[in-house]
Design a protein around this motif. Structure first.
Motif, PDB file in Angstrom:
ATOM      1  N   LYS A 102      26.053 -19.881  24.457  1.00 44.84           N
ATOM      2  CA  LYS A 102      26.498 -20.350  25.491  1.00 44.84           C
ATOM      3  C   LYS A 102      27.691 -20.157  26.215  1.00 44.84           C
ATOM      4  N   GLU A 104      30.936 -19.156  27.713  1.00 44.86           N
ATOM      5  CA  GLU A 104      31.749 -19.835  28.131  1.00 44.86           C
ATOM      6  C   GLU A 104      33.054 -18.439  28.756  1.00 44.86           C
ATOM      7  N   GLY A 163      37.896 -31.481  25.348  1.00 46.91           N
ATOM      8  CA  GLY A 163      38.476 -31.721  24.117  1.00 46.91           C
ATOM      9  C   GLY A 163      39.585 -32.456  24.813  1.00 46.91           C
ATOM     10  N   THR A 213      34.874 -32.663  19.562  1.00 44.62           N
ATOM     11  CA  THR A 213      35.843 -32.621  19.658  1.00 44.62           C
ATOM     12  C   THR A 213      35.702 -34.948  19.452  1.00 44.62           C
TER      13      THR A 213
HETATM   14  C1  DXP Z   1      32.838 -27.147  20.475  1.00 45.84           C
HETATM   15  C2  DXP Z   1      32.149 -26.208  22.172  1.00 45.84           C
HETATM   16  O1  DXP Z   1      31.554 -25.645  22.854  1.00 45.84           O
HETATM   17  C3  DXP Z   1      33.559 -26.711  23.381  1.00 45.84           C
HETATM   18  O2  DXP Z   1      33.910 -26.190  24.143  1.00 45.84           O
HETATM   19  C4  DXP Z   1      32.495 -27.404  23.963  1.00 45.84           C
HETATM   20  O3  DXP Z   1      32.676 -27.437  26.064  1.00 45.84           O
HETATM   21  C5  DXP Z   1      32.937 -29.520  23.830  1.00 45.84           C
HETATM   22  O4  DXP Z   1      33.481 -29.592  24.509  1.00 45.84           O
HETATM   23  P1  DXP Z   1      34.200 -31.324  23.540  1.00 45.84           P
HETATM   24  O5  DXP Z   1      35.429 -30.999  22.598  1.00 45.84           O
HETATM   25  O6  DXP Z   1      35.254 -31.489  24.689  1.00 45.84           O
HETATM   26  O7  DXP Z   1      33.459 -32.471  23.505  1.00 45.84           O
END
Ligand code: DXP
Length: 277
Positions: A102, A104, A163, A213
């Protein structure tokens, strides 16, 4: 079933593993969610090792994740440059023996908005090195096209900042994104706050949802994880059941033909055959 890079996965929920109150609660949340994929931040766990000096800490966490019996999708959370993301992806491939990543690449400090230019570049490099890339992106259509051209076979647009728990702030953009990439598996990633948000994006035709989150920060993470599992399944079922589009005007939901008549005009002949209630 959702097909991601040729692998069939039973659940359409991808669950993050960060910030749970305890490893036992994380384990319980994973079990009750029914998820088939968890995402793990290699960088965050390794940073923890450095900070508290416990060299086993990261290793123990990774062991626990492996023992969950679900597929691991390592992520490059916290990376801010192409080099950092590529290096982290390579380390993750070693640690978890997977070519899934994944991706990022964070570009903006406050919103954690991805740096989409660096994202496309990192995706291009990683695909050329054999990775199966799951890019965390905005809902920008042009960036989506460039990620596909770079070799990504899955796209992961956000629905709100990571988050934030805001839920889909721009449903029209998510709808347009779905329409623009009808054949590509699309996973909404980040910003989901409640099960109803997850249902809403699944009803738009998204293939899956990735969240963290909303579960780890809930009062009862395991119960919330289960609620999300059910909400996502319900949204998918509703999408396949072809929901109605909203209309401006009322439409009676009870048929009028054959309805009872309460006050017949006195001059109406009985032969009209209308019922009298
Ligand atoms: C755990 C992860 O990969 C986070 O970077 C993801 O983007 C989830 O985001 P939330 O915590 O807003 O659900």
């Amino acid at each position: 079933m959702v097909s991601l890079y040729g692998t069939e996965i039973a659940s359409r929920l991808l669950l993050g593993t960060a910030r749970y109150p305890s490893p036992a609660i994380l384990e319980e949340a994973v079990r009750r969610s029914g998820t088939g994929i968890v995402t793990v931040s290699l960088r965050r766990e390794m940073a923890g090792v450095k900070k508290d000096g416990d060299r086993n800490r990261g290793g123990a966490f990774f062991e626990m994740i492996r023992a969950l019996g679900v597929r691991v999708l390592p992520n490059t959370a916290g990376c801010h440059s192409v080099q950092e993301a590529v290096l982290t992806a390579k380390m993750a491939r070693e640690v978890f023996s997977t070519d899934w990543i994944k991706l990022e690449v964070i570009g903006h400090h406050d919103s954690l908005q991805p740096d989409v230019f660096a994202l496309v570049e990192a995706a291009r490099i990683l695909v050329s090195e054999g990775f199966k890339v799951f890019p965390y992106t905005t809902e920008d259509l042009v960036v989506g096209e460039k990620l596909l051209a770079a070799g990504c076979k899955v796209l992961m647009p956000w629905c709100a900042p990571i988050g934030s728990a805001m839920g889909p702030v721009n449903p029209a953009a998510l709808r347009a994104y779905r329409a623009a990439f009808p054949e590509v598996p699309l996973i909404v990633d980040a910003g989901i706050g409640r099960p109803s948000h997850a249902t809403a994006v699944m009803e738009l035709g998204y293939d899956a949802v990735l969240l963290n989150t909303a579960v780890s920060g809930a009062g009862d993470p395991a119960a919330m994880a289960e609620a999300f599992g059910q909400a996502i399944a319900a949204g998918r079922m509703a999408y396949l059941a072809d929901p109605l589009s909203p209309r401006d005007m009322a439409v009676p939901s009870t048929p009028v033909i054959g309805k009872a008549v309460f006050d017949l005009p006195p001059d109406l002949p009985a032969s009209t055959g209308r019922a009298v209630a």
